[in-house]
Design an enzyme around this catalytic site. Structure first.
Site, mmCIF file in Angstrom:
data_model
loop_
_atom_site.group_PDB
_atom_site.id
_atom_site.type_symbol
_atom_site.label_atom_id
_atom_site.label_comp_id
_atom_site.label_asym_id
_atom_site.label_seq_id
_atom_site.Cartn_x
_atom_site.Cartn_y
_atom_site.Cartn_z
ATOM 1 C CE LYS A 194 37.922 61.062 19.866
ATOM 2 N NZ LYS A 194 37.389 61.307 18.496
ATOM 3 C CE LYS A 234 45.683 36.829 51.185
ATOM 4 N NZ LYS A 234 45.661 37.266 49.767
ATOM 5 C CE LYS A 237 39.738 39.946 50.729
ATOM 6 N NZ LYS A 237 40.155 38.870 49.801
ATOM 7 C CG ASP A 238 35.708 32.844 49.544
ATOM 8 O OD1 ASP A 238 35.912 32.214 50.593
ATOM 9 O OD2 ASP A 238 34.790 32.579 48.748
ATOM 10 C CG ASP A 239 43.233 34.708 48.146
ATOM 11 O OD1 ASP A 239 43.163 35.820 47.584
ATOM 12 O OD2 ASP A 239 44.298 34.119 48.361
ATOM 13 C CG HIS A 271 39.892 41.908 45.637
ATOM 14 N ND1 HIS A 271 40.978 42.093 44.795
ATOM 15 C CD2 HIS A 271 40.389 41.399 46.788
ATOM 16 C CE1 HIS A 271 42.072 41.706 45.418
ATOM 17 N NE2 HIS A 271 41.755 41.273 46.619
ATOM 18 N N GLY A 322 49.338 43.327 53.946
ATOM 19 C CA GLY A 322 50.447 43.435 54.879
ATOM 20 C C GLY A 322 50.114 44.111 56.186
ATOM 21 N N GLY A 327 44.745 39.707 58.207
ATOM 22 C CA GLY A 327 45.030 38.495 57.452
ATOM 23 C C GLY A 327 44.791 37.250 58.271
#
Length: 379
Positions: free
Chosen positions: A94, A143, A169-171, A260, A333, A355
């Site tokens: 809280k 991607k 890895k998968d997106d 992720h 990036g 990437g």
């Protein structure tokens, strides 16, 4: 008495921070204190939170919004069960809605940590699976995958695998779908990985994205493993740390899990609210059992301050937690020119993520293989 200590940064131009700390210590444990009769106080003493430290930072020029304090509260372990949801509700439930307050650190007791085996593989286990030691690992990422059929996805996988990567890895937005259901794509991609290994002699991990309703995650993970999956990707913050712990500690889920950071940007960036990145993406991910942890790098397109990155790395590595180390994966990036900065900051126990586009098309295979196979020299 065994206790966990939570530290908060509280911004307030006028507050008596000592009184604020005492209010948190009581309000987040026994609820009230001064109104209780003496006999009741004695029985509740073991449950009462305690102010551990208060450090006030006054605004040097009196400018609004710049006065704050770092406040630490000790919470008796007896108050909560040994699971991350109970911990977070206890230390930040809280009060996370009570003004400008951010949870910045957790010092967890040995008693609490004993309930968490941590990563099943960790850095050393992943290196052993890949036969890759004393160098950074290289990961590529699917991607532009939405709408691709199985053949198109497999073709993309093969291009990346031939680029010399250690992991693909998968997106994180590749969910269960009719074109590429997880069992089908795992089977096809792992067949392609085996063919590439015969060509190059290089092992490869493929992290398939684990998705769907929470009640079906375990079954989906087992289907993927039965189809040949040798790693899994998991969007931890959308499901919760406890779900990750259930998966990572399951004896039948026998592959590494990559965590992720999707949704993390809604929680850590503000200086006034949320949970600090080293706790959110470092300490709690490792405790819950992530073998690899992705997070925004200081270098690329979605950036995080360098000091926060290094603090995440420290939480993923520090020996005091008493469990296997998790692999840091600074992402978003990244391109080959950043490798010297990455290895300067992270050493060799890191995953470089250029990437899919760089790995499959922009890098010559020979250059990618050289980065992948040879130890990278520290600048």
């Amino acid at each position: 008495m065994s206790r966990c200590i939570a530290t908060y940064r509280i911004h307030d131009d006028h507050a008596d921070f000592r009184k604020k700390a005492e209010s948190i210590a009581v309000g987040m444990t026994v609820g009230s204190w001064t109104e209780l009769p003496q006999a009741k106080r004695q029985s509740l003493q073991k449950h009462l939170g305690e102010v551990h430290a208060v450090e006030v930072f006054e605004s040097p020029d009196g400018s609004p919004g710049s006065r704050y304090a770092d406040v630490s509260i000790a919470y008796p372990d007896i108050n909560f069960s040994r699971d991350i949801p109970a911990l977070l509700v206890t230390v930040f439930g809280k009060i996370s809605m009570d003004g400008r307050i951010k949870l910045t650190a957790l010092d967890l007791s040995d008693s609490f940590l004993s309930a968490f085996p941590g990563p099943k593989f960790g850095i050393d286990g992943i290196r052993q699976l890949l036969g890759a030691y004393d160098r950074p690992l290289l990961m590529s990422i699917f991607k532009s995958v939405i709408g691709l059929n199985a053949d198109e996805l497999t073709e993309q996988f093969i291009r990346q695998a031939r680029g010399g990567v250690d992991l693909i890895k998968d997106d994180e937005i590749l969910f269960e779908n009719e074109l590429t259901p997880i069992a089908t794509r795992v089977k096809l991609c792992m067949q392609a990985a085996a063919e590439t290994e015969r060509e190059t002699g290089k092992k490869l991990l493929y992290a398939a994205n684990l998705t769907g309703r929470t009640s079906g995650l375990r079954d989906q993970a087992l289907r993927a493993i039965d189809a040949g999956a040798n790693a899994l990707l998991f969007n931890v913050l959308s499901y919760g740390y406890d779900v990750l712990q259930e998966l990572s500690s399951d004896p039948e889920i026998t592959v590494p899990i990559a965590a992720h950071p999707a949704l993390a940007g809604a929680i850590y960036p503000s200086p006034y609210y949320g949970i600090a990145a080293p706790v959110l993406l470092g300490q709690l991910m490792r405790i819950a059992g992530a073998d690899l942890v992705l997070f925004p790098s200081p270098y690329g397109s979605v950036t995080m301050p360098r000091e926060e990155n290094l603090s995440i790395r420290n939480e993923l590595h520090r020996a005091e937690l008493g469990m296997k180390r998790s692999l840091p994966v600074p992402s978003a990036g990244i391109h080959p020119g950043l490798v010297p900065k990455i290895t300067r900051d992270f050493g060799t126990d890191v995953v470089v993520t250029p990437g899919e586009a760089f790995t499959a098309t922009r890098w010559a295979p020979k250059r990618a293989a050289a980065l992948s196979y040879k130890p990278l020299r520290q600048p």
